[in-house]
Write an enzyme that holds these catalytic residues in place. Structure first.
Site, short mmCIF file in Angstrom:
data_model
loop_
_atom_site.label_atom_id
_atom_site.label_comp_id
_atom_site.label_asym_id
_atom_site.label_seq_id
_atom_site.Cartn_x
_atom_site.Cartn_y
_atom_site.Cartn_z
N GLU A 7 3.25 1.52 -6.96
CA GLU A 7 3.70 2.91 -6.88
C GLU A 7 5.25 3.05 -7.04
O GLU A 7 5.67 4.01 -7.49
CB GLU A 7 3.78 3.40 -5.25
CG GLU A 7 2.38 3.54 -4.75
CD GLU A 7 1.56 2.30 -4.02
OE1 GLU A 7 0.90 2.68 -3.26
OE2 GLU A 7 2.31 1.32 -4.28
N ASP A 80 -0.62 0.68 -2.52
CA ASP A 80 -0.60 0.24 -1.05
C ASP A 80 -2.13 0.00 -0.66
O ASP A 80 -3.16 0.69 -1.10
CB ASP A 80 -0.10 1.20 -0.40
CG ASP A 80 1.50 1.12 -0.53
OD1 ASP A 80 1.88 0.07 -0.88
OD2 ASP A 80 2.20 2.39 0.01
N TYR A 304 2.83 -4.43 5.64
CA TYR A 304 2.48 -3.12 5.47
C TYR A 304 2.85 -2.35 6.63
O TYR A 304 2.43 -2.61 7.71
CB TYR A 304 1.06 -2.66 4.91
CG TYR A 304 1.02 -1.19 4.31
CD1 TYR A 304 1.82 -1.02 3.25
CD2 TYR A 304 -0.12 -0.68 4.74
CE1 TYR A 304 1.78 0.29 2.81
CE2 TYR A 304 -0.32 0.56 4.05
CZ TYR A 304 0.51 1.01 3.42
OH TYR A 304 0.64 2.26 2.95
#
Length: 776
Positions: A7, A80, A304
């Site tokens: 991303e 992700d 994360y």
């Protein structure tokens, strides 16, 4: 060439150094496609066809991705590891298929990792999988639901409630929570109650404090003593009593550490400890995850950050336990690792908790290498992670039960001390309303020991309404109700503030008038869709879609059928019906219990009522057109106000409670602003009134504050040097001290209603010094 798509450029930079020359890592810069903000982007009549567009902003990035994909032998989709990340990967693959005429799905490999470390990246690339269509469909369903609500309900709002900006599937429910809490606060009537403290002295002349618990075998409850007379009568009786130690209880209490951070708990704790907004916390956490420069290299420092799982990997636990043993000693290490289970409603637990990727990177080792706020958040995560695998805290508790010699009165004194600090060595969780004394020690006491009563202190209290939501407590409530997802909390809070539906004052959410109007309208005409259980139920359905247990278009159809019928029904409602409902629902908020507050302040004969105009909601006189008084009730929307004195509208006119004689105390608004009034006017005798200080918001005025204001001017005490009285008062120029016929202003930094004698004497001395310097 093998192409890897992520991303963000920061993530690309960090990953690129771990892969060889055969790989090329590029960024999509977030979402490359989305539903355009116009009617027809989701078509229920065509089986919920979703018409995606590539945004102008994303165009150049899409061109680069398509160009590089033409040269690649394989494309690794490394976005992700959640539904949104899966969706971004799917959109990238769909665009490449369309632009490059790719027919085989084998051209794409999905790689997912929970941390950006060399080990995690290499393992993910070595073990790719296919795109998870269930996760993609769950995200598409969420996006479609949000679109259908926003783009059908918002236009209806604009027509029926001019001035309102939007409604959202989850944001409207969060707004309702804030408004419901404000309703509770407004309708709350404060009640007086008392308790009795006894300052005691043991045989060694050590002082301690006990609290009266029983009178004549009856346990004292909160409202057992309800006025000053009862408290003083009891105080006099207690002064005549002799007490002894009837029983001493000793016990140990263990406190366990909290689990490692998940998204919501990180947002809550960062708000409490660091003062960060949810949005700021997530922005910094994103950077720490994607990679930051620590001098010699760029590395991802945490796992994360969008997760509701509380588990830690076996390798991580082993590293944490090794560090605890080395840095703090074996006594701080439990025999077995701690295993946590989520208490979050609808928890997916697909990912690990938030933790440092390398526990040996201590906060101290990074302090000079990280930006200040990055360091603060990393330090918080590091300490919480270490603490979650440490030993319990052990508290030694002592309870002394005291009795009068005639057995009529019982009192209790508590003491505690930390016997073993355990995880407190590195971390303590904060609370919104902390009232904890871990080291409140009692002096040595023996059973049957006679003790002296040095002082009996009656303590006056008033019940308080529930507190407004802070960012931390609102996130916690949303989490408890199962509303929203870890990734959505920050954006929900931001949207409510951006739309001017709520304001954040003193770190607490207060609904704006616009927000209250929207909430009352939605509760009245779309009640099902702002119910907490219904919204949580939709989250359950999205989870079932992600798990492959529910077909996503079936879920959309079930929702849309009822919702669209509701939209059509409200569209047909006359505006007068809506105004009448709003007037009734907002009556208490606008006018309180005082019927006089509805009287038009301009003509004195008409009644004020709610109206809707092109600029929003306003109050108008029933004698229109003879009387043209108008007043907007929405801040910033004064376009429709052309006559009358706006400051005389009684939006806040309510009973705060009663004084000790049972006389009601009102908060009112007049031509010169809000004021406190004691009782009603009787004939020509005007009741006592006092203005509300400019630095106090009306929403902050409690019965206790009102009583203090009514008692001004008030004697603080006697000056220790001169023996003269010091008086605190309030005038149109603000708070002041009166001393020896002089008036001294009290600076804003002081809480003048609770000004101490010492602070008053300092202000007097400072004023004297200024005058001497000025005049010699």
């Amino acid at each position: 060439m093998k192409l890897v798509i992520v991303e963000s450029p920061a993530k690309a930079k960090t990953i690129n150094k771990y892969l060889g020359d055969e790989f090329k890592v590029i960024a999509s810069f977030g979402h490359i496609r989305d539903l355009p903000s116009k009617k027809g982007s989701v078509l229920p009549d065509k089986n919920f066809l979703m018409e995606y567009d590539i945004s102008d902003k994303a165009g150049k990035y899409v061109d680069a991705i398509v160009k590089e994909a033409r040269k690649a032998e394989v494309v690794y989709l490394a976005t992700d590891p959640d539904r949104e990340g899966e969706s971004i990967s799917w959109h990238v693959a769909e665009v490449i298929k369309e632009k490059n005429k790719v027919e085989s799905d084998d051209f794409f490999k999905r790689v997912a990792f929970n941390e950006i470390t060399k080990k995690a990246i290499m393992n993910a690339v070595a073990n790719p999988r296919k795109l998870d269509t269930n996760l993609v469909n769950a995200q598409q369903a969420r996006r479609a639901l949000d679109y259908l609500v926003g783009f059908t309900l918002s236009p209806l709002l604009w027509r029926k409630l001019p001035g309102c900006k939007s409604a959202g599937r989850v944001q409207s429910v969060a707004l309702r929570l804030i408004c419901d809490r404000e309703d509770e606060i407004e309708r709350f009537k404060s009640e007086e109650y008392w308790d009795i403290s006894l300052k005691m002295q043991n045989s060694n002349n050590d002082l301690f404090t006990a609290k009266l618990t029983h009178v004549n075998d009856q346990k004292l409850k909160k409202f057992s003593i309800i006025n000053e007379k009862e408290a003083k009568d009891l105080t006099q009786k207690l002064k005549l009593q002799k007490f002894y130690v009837e029983k001493i209880e000793k016990k140990q209490q263990k406190r366990q550490p909290q689990p490692p951070f998940i998204t919501s708990s990180l947002q809550q704790e960062a708000a409490r400890k660091l003062g960060f907004s949810a949005k700021k916390t997530m922005q910094i956490a994103q950077k720490l995850y994607e990679g930051v420069d620590i001098g010699k290299e760029t590395i991802g420092l945490i796992t994360y950050m969008r997760t509701d799982g509380v588990t830690l990997s076996n390798d991580a636990i082993a590293d944490i336990r090794k560090l605890i043993d080395k840095n703090y000693g074996n006594q701080y290490l439990p025999i077995k690792p701690r295993i946590y289970q989520s208490k979050v409603k609808n928890a997916q637990e697909a990912h690990e908790a938030i933790r440092p990727t390398n526990i040996t990177y201590t906060p101290d080792s990074l302090k000079q290498k990280l930006e200040k706020d990055y360091y603060k958040l990393y330090e918080l995560i590091w300490h919480r992670t270490i603490a979650c695998q440490m030993e319990n805290v052990i508290m030694d508790l002592v309870i002394a039960n005291l009795a009068s010699e005639n057995k009529e009165y019982l009192a209790k004194a508590n003491g505690s001390i930390i016997a073993f600090d355990g995880f407190y060595k590195v971390y303590r969780e904060s609370l919104d309303d902390e009232d904890e004394e871990d080291n409140k020690m009692l002096p040595p006491l023996k059973e049957q020991e006679h003790i002296k009563t040095k002082e009996v202190i009656p303590n006056k209290h008033f019940t308080e309404p529930p507190p407004r939501y802070s960012e931390a407590s609102l996130v916690k409530k949303l989490e408890e109700l199962g509303i929203g997802r870890p990734s959505t909390y920050a954006s929900i809070l931001s949207v409510l503030q951006d739309r001017k539906y709520v304001a954040l004052e003193k770190k607490r959410f207060i609904p704006e008038e616009l927000g209250r109007l929207v909430t009352v309208f939605l509760v009245g005409f779309f009640k099902k869709y702002v119910e907490y259980d219904f919204t949580a139920g939709l989250e359950n359905e999205l989870d079932e879609i992600a798990a492959g247990k529910l077909e996503w278009k079936t879920a959309l159809n079930n929702f849309w059928r009822g919702f669209n019928h509701n939209i059509e029904s409200v569209n047909e409602q006359k505006i007068t019906e809506i105004i009448n409902y709003l007037q009734k629902a907002l009556d208490y908020h606008l006018f309180g219990e005082d019927k006089e507050s509805k009287v038009c302040p301009s003509c004195k004969t008409g009644q004020l009522s709610l109206k809707l105009g092109k600029f929003g909601a306003f109050l108008a006189c029933s004698n229109y057109p003879e009387c043209t008084f108008k007043k907007s009730i929405v801040s910033g929307n004064d376009n429709n106000e052309d006559e009358g004195d706006p400051s005389t509208i009684l939006n806040d006119n309510k009973i705060l409670g009663t004084d000790q004689d049972g006389v009601e105390i009102y908060l009112k608004k007049g031509p010169y602003g809000p004021y406190i009034q004691l009782g009603e006017q009787c004939g020509k005798v005007k009741p006592k009134r006092t203005p509300v200080p400019a630095n106090l918001k009306q929403s902050e005025i409690t019965l206790e504050i009102a009583l203090k204001l009514l008692n001004l001017p008030l004697k603080i005490g006697i000056h220790k040097d001169s023996g003269e009285e010091i008086i605190i008062g309030y005038s149109k120029f603000g708070p002041y001290i009166k001393y020896m016929c002089k008036f001294i202003s009290v600076p804003k930094k002081y809480d003048f209603l609770n000004l101490s004698l010492n602070d008053a004497m300092k202000l007097i001395q400072n004023n004297k010094a200024k005058l001497e310097k000025k005049y010699g």
